[in-house]
Design an enzyme around this catalytic site. Sequence first.
Site, PDB file in Angstrom:
ATOM      1  N   ASP A 124      67.674  27.324  39.803  1.00 27.33           N
ATOM      2  CA  ASP A 124      67.992  28.612  40.400  1.00 27.33           C
ATOM      3  C   ASP A 124      69.354  28.485  41.080  1.00 27.33           C
ATOM      4  OD1 ASP A 124      68.185  30.924  41.912  1.00 27.33           O
ATOM      5  OD2 ASP A 124      66.077  30.935  42.509  1.00 27.33           O
ATOM      6  N   HIS A 125      70.342  29.221  40.559  1.00 25.97           N
ATOM      7  CA  HIS A 125      71.702  29.080  41.087  1.00 25.97           C
ATOM      8  C   HIS A 125      71.838  29.615  42.505  1.00 25.97           C
ATOM      9  CE1 HIS A 125      75.685  27.731  40.307  1.00 25.97           C
ATOM     10  NE2 HIS A 125      75.623  27.897  38.992  1.00 25.97           N
ATOM     11  N   ARG A 126      70.812  30.291  43.019  1.00 25.25           N
ATOM     12  CA  ARG A 126      70.877  30.768  44.399  1.00 25.25           C
ATOM     13  C   ARG A 126      70.663  29.643  45.394  1.00 25.25           C
ATOM     14  NH1 ARG A 126      66.309  35.300  44.046  1.00 25.25           N
ATOM     15  NH2 ARG A 126      65.321  33.482  43.072  1.00 25.25           N
TER      16      ARG A 126
END
Length: 492
Positions: free
Chosen positions: A462-464
Amino acid sequence: MGGGELMAQVLEFKLPDLGEGLTEAEIVRWLVSVGDVVAIDQPVVEVETAKAMVEVPCPYGGVETARFGEEGTELPVGAPLITVAVGATETTGAEAAGGGAAPARPDASPSSGDTTESSGNVLVGYGTGAPAARRRRIRPAAPAAPVVEQAPGSRSPGRAGGTAKDTAAPAPGRGRSSATASAAGGVLAPGRVHGATAVAQDGPVAVISPLVRKLAREHDVDLRALTGSGPDGLILRADVERALRALETVPAAPAAAAVAGTAQGERVPLRGVRGAVADKLSRSRREIPDATCWVDADATELMAARAAMNAAGGPKISLLALMARICTAALERHPELNSTVDMEAREIVRLPGVHLGFAAQTDRGLVVPVVKDAHKRSAESLTEEFARLTEAARQGTLTPADLTGGTFTLNNYGVFGVDGSTPIINHPEAAMLGVGRIVPKPWVHQGELAVRQVVQLSLTFDHRVCDGGTAGGFLRYVADCVEHPSVLLRTL
């Protein structure tokens, strides 16, 4: 009058709250029939939910007087399953002279002074929990008029020998409907399950019967476009069938006919495990901005280390357990990947423990059992737990606790004979490590070309929760441990 009259209480057992957000279940197999004597906490029906296939025990003991729903029917939580004539209560002479006492409320909780035969152990989850502290011997009621199995949405007479007749539907805003009829007996209006009332057009559809929903779904009928002919606008099966007949009389346009021609074929309902997987993966794709990085690693030394462990005696160590041990060590160095995102609070929640999920393919579809506290387990303990959960998955006996609470997933897709994959993250987790097949390949080893055991590793994240640098650092550490297992000695 000096004596009293014995009266049976007819209690209704409803499909209990399944927990974990589950709202319905499909009846797979009835374990009891009308007229059978049911013991307290005896399983009465086997149901399949989106999580697992389980037996649901009934907290009441007595004689089954009715059951609701055929095998293959989907029922919502709170819908009736069976009614049971339990125990016996003694009326006073005045009550007997006046026609008897009012029938027992099916949703009433037995008290210490009540004669109701019940364990009181209907828990959130499946059926009951600990055994009852006190169980009295069942005292069967006097012989009653024959009872029959009833279709979903109907009710059995509230007392043996009563005359069934229709009762009015409850008005909106009132409490839930009585689960058994009055002393004169009665059944609810067709299609009604537990006090449903008409709702606004933009709210839930005014239809309760799972059979009606199934019929509309199979024929692509929009229930919101129908006007129900049942009580309070409830949509009945006749309403759906009337809409189908109307559609048959409308000539199809050329484009519609072409679509209808291509739509022929087998239709497989998205329900049970397959439906749950579809919902969860769709949500993951909508909400998680994922990215994937991968690397090839020389697994020759890892395979040699595993062979040496297994040659030393004792329980065999699985390759999956070794990869899990490497994962937990990598997550200790990169805790960002053992987290979840709370978008409402706009916070990243880093989780203290590693509950490791792993993908398991079964006849019923893909499931992801969870090894709790994987970071505290040895390779031997991990091997044992993987074996237990895998066998339970194949038998369909996984519990909701076995399938929930994961914080990171390990996906060994190499068992399918493939090298790489870009999997979908198991929502609400933040990452998944994929392991491809280990095969002999040409590899430059110590400056020379050699045949080595090579594996492709991939990390979808998850790039968040982190950037590529963190994800790359995690994956590189995993690859280093695969190529040189002695690296793990630093963290043991």
